[in-house]
Design a protein around this motif. Sequence first.
Motif, short mmCIF file in Angstrom:
data_model
loop_
_atom_site.label_atom_id
_atom_site.label_comp_id
_atom_site.label_asym_id
_atom_site.label_seq_id
_atom_site.Cartn_x
_atom_site.Cartn_y
_atom_site.Cartn_z
N GLU A 65 0.84 -1.20 0.00
CA GLU A 65 0.00 0.00 0.00
C GLU A 65 0.87 1.25 0.00
OE1 GLU A 65 -3.26 2.24 -0.33
OE2 GLU A 65 -3.33 0.04 -0.26
N ALA A 66 1.95 1.23 0.78
CA ALA A 66 2.79 2.42 0.93
C ALA A 66 3.67 2.66 -0.28
CB ALA A 66 3.67 2.28 2.17
N PHE A 67 4.08 1.57 -0.97
CA PHE A 67 5.12 1.77 -2.00
C PHE A 67 4.72 1.27 -3.38
CE2 PHE A 67 9.44 0.78 -3.82
CZ PHE A 67 9.84 2.11 -3.93
N SER A 68 3.79 0.32 -3.44
CA SER A 68 3.45 -0.25 -4.74
C SER A 68 2.25 0.42 -5.40
CB SER A 68 3.17 -1.74 -4.61
OG SER A 68 2.77 -2.31 -5.84
N ARG A 69 1.28 0.83 -4.57
CA ARG A 69 0.07 1.39 -5.16
C ARG A 69 0.36 2.71 -5.88
NH1 ARG A 69 -5.23 0.59 -4.73
NH2 ARG A 69 -5.09 -0.73 -2.85
N LYS A 70 -0.13 2.82 -7.12
CA LYS A 70 0.03 4.06 -7.88
C LYS A 70 -0.84 5.15 -7.28
CE LYS A 70 1.12 1.82 -12.26
NZ LYS A 70 0.74 1.65 -13.69
N ARG A 71 -0.26 6.34 -7.18
CA ARG A 71 -1.00 7.47 -6.59
C ARG A 71 -1.62 8.30 -7.69
NH1 ARG A 71 -1.57 5.21 -1.84
NH2 ARG A 71 0.42 4.68 -0.89
#
Length: 304
Positions: free
Chosen positions: A298-304
Amino acid sequence: MSEQSGGQYVFGRHQPPSHVVIHVSDPHFLAGGAPLGGRYDVEANFARTLDAIRAVHPHPAAIVITGDLADLGEPDAYRRLRAAVEPVAAELGTTVVWVAGNHDERPALRAGLLDLEPTQEPVTGVWDLDGLRLIALDTSVPGWHHGDLDDAQLSWLAEVLREPAPHGTLLAMHHPPLPSHLPLFDILELRHQDELAEVIRGTDVRGILAGHLHYSSHGMFAGVPVSVSSATCYTMNVARPAAEVNGMDAAQAFEIVHVRPDTITHTVVPVIDAPTGQYFSEAWLARMAALTPEQRLEAFSRKR
């Protein structure tokens, strides 16, 4: 939370490597610290390489230097190279493996780096690096620049390989058993490659470390991955048509070799001082380690 092994974070499917090896090639030192070809400051380039080696890993299993240690085989060149490398190896608590290249002279190399009799005997050896076996071959041919392996050395290698090592074997040699896209190197290629392939095929040899080309290259030989480390002195500007490739004082590099049970990776490490970002750090890793795997995604993989 993340798992830790040997003080290293494990965020993925692979455990940390069992062994880390530093692979360096082609220093081409000269007596008196003379510039190579009147233009390349090989000692300064090598000093920068040693600084980078210090930075990339605190305790490698070995530093392997795959040939052309000296440019003209001069005794003082070997003394100077030894004086540069041994303090760094002692600082890192590691072993140095010297491999002969076509520019080396066996008698001076044996006397200056190995404290052996100055003979024309091939410079070979076997090291047990906590279960990873490293074998140095001597592909140099006295009086010539092409490479070769005679029947005696091939028979010796076959005998050593009869008994497998716990973590397998790496071969270190100067002339790579690979084609080059530069015709000049095919003139100086390794002879008796078919005979070498017969010896190593089906053994525990997991990789071959080589040099000679002055540019990084990778391929397969007898089912074994081959990794050619670029040079520390000067490199070949392969961003030109093959017939026009020549040397340049840029893009020097070495390789850091990570050995795992199922694979070996070879990472090209550029020796360069360039502006570098500051986003990732030990503190960032610690923050990631405090999260669950789902939270990390969630912190690093999900695209913002």
